[in-house]
Design an enzyme around this catalytic site. Sequence first.
Site, PDB file in Angstrom:
ATOM      1  N   ASP A 487       0.808  -1.222   0.000  1.00 21.51           N
ATOM      2  CA  ASP A 487       0.000   0.000   0.000  1.00 21.51           C
ATOM      3  C   ASP A 487       0.838   1.268   0.000  1.00 21.51           C
ATOM      4  O   ASP A 487       0.334   2.351  -0.265  1.00 21.51           O
ATOM      5  CB  ASP A 487      -0.832   0.037   1.289  1.00 21.51           C
ATOM      6  CG  ASP A 487      -2.199  -0.561   1.109  1.00 21.51           C
ATOM      7  OD1 ASP A 487      -2.700  -0.582  -0.016  1.00 21.51           O
ATOM      8  OD2 ASP A 487      -2.762  -1.007   2.123  1.00 21.51           O
TER       9      ASP A 487
HETATM   10  C1  GLC Z   1      -0.824   2.646   6.112  1.00 24.28           C
HETATM   11  C2  GLC Z   1      -0.099   1.471   6.713  1.00 24.28           C
HETATM   12  C3  GLC Z   1      -0.146   0.288   5.815  1.00 24.28           C
HETATM   13  C4  GLC Z   1      -1.560   0.058   5.425  1.00 24.28           C
HETATM   14  C5  GLC Z   1      -2.152   1.306   4.797  1.00 24.28           C
HETATM   15  C6  GLC Z   1      -3.552   1.117   4.309  1.00 24.28           C
HETATM   16  O1  GLC Z   1      -0.173   3.043   4.978  1.00 24.28           O
HETATM   17  O2  GLC Z   1       1.239   1.748   6.925  1.00 24.28           O
HETATM   18  O3  GLC Z   1       0.396  -0.832   6.468  1.00 24.28           O
HETATM   19  O4  GLC Z   1      -1.577  -0.987   4.512  1.00 24.28           O
HETATM   20  O5  GLC Z   1      -2.108   2.317   5.726  1.00 24.28           O
HETATM   21  O6  GLC Z   1      -4.524   1.426   5.232  1.00 24.28           O
HETATM   22  C1  GLC Z   2      -1.635  -3.728   5.415  1.00 24.87           C
HETATM   23  C2  GLC Z   2      -2.859  -3.733   4.541  1.00 24.87           C
HETATM   24  C3  GLC Z   2      -2.685  -4.640   3.359  1.00 24.87           C
HETATM   25  C4  GLC Z   2      -1.402  -4.339   2.643  1.00 24.87           C
HETATM   26  C5  GLC Z   2      -0.221  -4.365   3.586  1.00 24.87           C
HETATM   27  C6  GLC Z   2       1.060  -3.920   2.936  1.00 24.87           C
HETATM   28  O1  GLC Z   2      -1.518  -4.960   6.075  1.00 24.87           O
HETATM   29  O2  GLC Z   2      -3.998  -4.128   5.294  1.00 24.87           O
HETATM   30  O3  GLC Z   2      -3.758  -4.510   2.460  1.00 24.87           O
HETATM   31  O4  GLC Z   2      -1.238  -5.258   1.610  1.00 24.87           O
HETATM   32  O5  GLC Z   2      -0.473  -3.501   4.676  1.00 24.87           O
HETATM   33  O6  GLC Z   2       1.057  -2.569   2.641  1.00 24.87           O
END
Ligand code: GLC
Ligand code: GLC
Length: 827
Positions: A487
């Site tokens: 993400d």
């Molecule tokens: C923030 C978190 C990440 C998560 C994203 C989406 O970027 O660091 O881990 O996946 O939010 O909510």
């Molecule tokens: C968080 C989010 C997931 C994402 C991951 C890596 O765990 O929930 O959707 O893939 O972060 O960013």
Amino acid sequence: MRYGHFDDDEREYVISRPDTPLPWINYLGTEDYIGIISNTAGGYSFYRDARLRRLTRYRYNNAPLDLGGRYVYLRDDESGAYWSPSWQPVRRDLDDYECRHGLGYTVIRSRFAGIHAEVLYQVPLGETLETWRVRVTNTRETAASLSLFGTVEFCLWDANDDATNFQRNYSIGEVEVEDGVIYHKSEYRERRDHFAWFACSEPAAGFDTQRDAFTGPYRGWDRPVAVERGACAGSVANGWQPIGAHHVRLALAPGETREVVFALGYWENPTDRKFDPPGSQRIDKRLVRPVIERHLRPDRVAQAFDELRGYWRSLLGALEVDTGNEHVDRMVNAWNAYQCMVTLNLSRSASLFESGIGRGMGFRDSNQDLLGFVHLVPERARLRILDLAATQLPSGGAYHQYQPLTKRGNDAVGTDFNDDPLWLVLAVAAYLKETGDRGILDELVPYDSRPGTEATLYEHLQRSISYTLERTGPHGLPLIGRADWNDCLNLNSLSEMPGESFQTAPYRESGVAESVFIAGLFVLAAGEMAQIATRRGDGREARRCGAAAERMRTAVDEHGWDGAWFRRAYDRAGEAIGSARNAEGRIFVEPQGICVMAGIGVEDGRAERALASVRELLATPHGIMLHQPAYSRFRAGLGEISSYPPGYKENGGIFCHTNPWVMIAETIVGDGDAALDYYLRTCPSARESISEIHRCEPYVHAQMIAGRDAPTHGEAKNSWLTGTAAWNYVAVTQWILGIRPDHDGLRIDPRLPTDWGDVRVTRRFRDTTYRIAIRKQRGAVARVTHLVVDGRVVDGTLVPLPASPGGVVVVEACTEPVPDRRPMGPG
Ligand code: GLC
Ligand code: GLC
């Protein structure tokens, strides 16, 4: 250092001191009514939606960290001394303390001044309420006069408003107290048909419903004035902070035990039966009253507990293993499966790291979670798939999140996470293999939840595939969009505004930034789709997917391989990320895992080369880091990834979710030893003895463990709600143990570690129970040569489906030693 131990027979974790490094929590409830409970009784409850229907208040990020809970107080009415059997909130030193977190319940026991107390917290199956059974025993030689208090602090339903909108909140609180039951009815006068109730099995010596009256002004839950003086004030809340507090007096002879039940519940009245008498403002209690009375009865509590235990026993009976490795056995047979069920119910919404008001159900998250529970509750998996598909857009793309209460896509977070739709294909493939229910493909499902747009689920899957094919970049690799699985790798949205969300920052598709990770995921998904299409007699679609997967492989071969590992991406300027050309972020783990899982490079040695690079450059004793070197400074062009200090989260943290991909990849190149080795590095049970470093619960996986660049290397965060749960479960059961559902039967193709001997597995699969024994010589690397199924020899590794399901099939998987084809490298 340990703070407790596993009781494997009871499937409980036993915490032996209250001051764990972080609150160690558990969940109550299996469906609509859910509670979080810590080892010191902290936590909160909600009905279905942790934001919109929150029953009790919780103060996140407080000092102490865990504040607000299902607090019980005991007071010695002779000496005036008082304490909490759960230690918090009073925090008086106890003579003895033990918390047992079980599957769906928690028991906290302690002793103070000769008084033993035990509280069992549970949510009866199928009910929208919780009970706390308090057993108090006088172990003194003399009689004891005690006061017992049970308390809750109500949340004014919408947890976000509750924590922010005080100009309104301080005026709307309303309660009723009738026949010893406290009813919380804020906003019941207007559009809500629901209320909460809090009751006690014993006649009350007193009650309070106004927080300040109970705690006393300028006092907290740690030393409430009502407990201190041994009497409630009988307050009725008008505005401010409505609470529920019941006071019971107990006179206990030496050796005597008394049982008191407190119950907290949620109730919805029919809209036309809200008030009694009609026209008044009093709650109509005729429907709820019998429910309250029933659940306050000790015999009902005991029965509910038996039912709950039975429910979990039968559910987890779907897959039980005996491998001889205690960590694998206890994780698979209890805790990992349990965690997968929790992620089914909660996605990423409510834990001690997720406030319940932030994220809804993630599209990619929920699709992956499904891989871990589809064999346990296939009917719920089916519904989940249809809900998820309904938030897909006509383009084939998907809302990144949806709200559990409304099931509608979340506009604020939006779309364009280009990996999202492919996870739906993997989820449906897993569902089909598990159940054989091909009918699901013909279910009509709308796009964007809009009536009139219905198309078959099969067509949704086709659009998922097309979505990627219609969005490729200069190297023929998939465009990354806002982000892919990571993400925080945001290559198309330049955010310069402090505080702005990187995921929703203004976004412009560059048409250039590409993801090798999505390429690998696509090859995997297109392969699954080709199989689904073939079985459906749609040769055309099967050929389309097959050819597309081939083209994508070629693109990865030509532009995704860096020489010793797979590259990660290309940025908006067309520069490689995750390449030896980079000073930081030279190698990323995600493409190494997913490309090998997709079979890329397996035949020509690149897979093994990539995995050797992972071992050399990314593996630490605490797990495999996301990338190396971590980004030492913020780079706007990469997005959120470089916003984190080095070693945390997506900036080179050990993002545990990705580790099972490498484990699976290791089994694909034949190295079961490496797979188990990685499994144990992040496995919570295997880390129990370093709890002072790991700090999170030793019974559930955490999303992240701080990487080598972080000063707190090895410290876990964000336990419970993570895709790490499902993927570890898949890696260990389907790849190391090799018991893999397939369209035409159950595959048994393990990659057992060298020093393992025979393994026994019981697996329920399409209504048949398989009792499997894998025969293996200890000390050998071995492969299954043939099976003996109910006495008949079957060549290969697939147990064919029985002529009629429902019975028991006995399988012996016979192995033969093979040469150890890959020595372990440095770790
Ligand atoms: C923030 C978190 C990440 C998560 C994203 C989406 O970027 O660091 O881990 O996946 O939010 O909510
Ligand atoms: C968080 C989010 C997931 C994402 C991951 C890596 O765990 O929930 O959707 O893939 O972060 O960013």
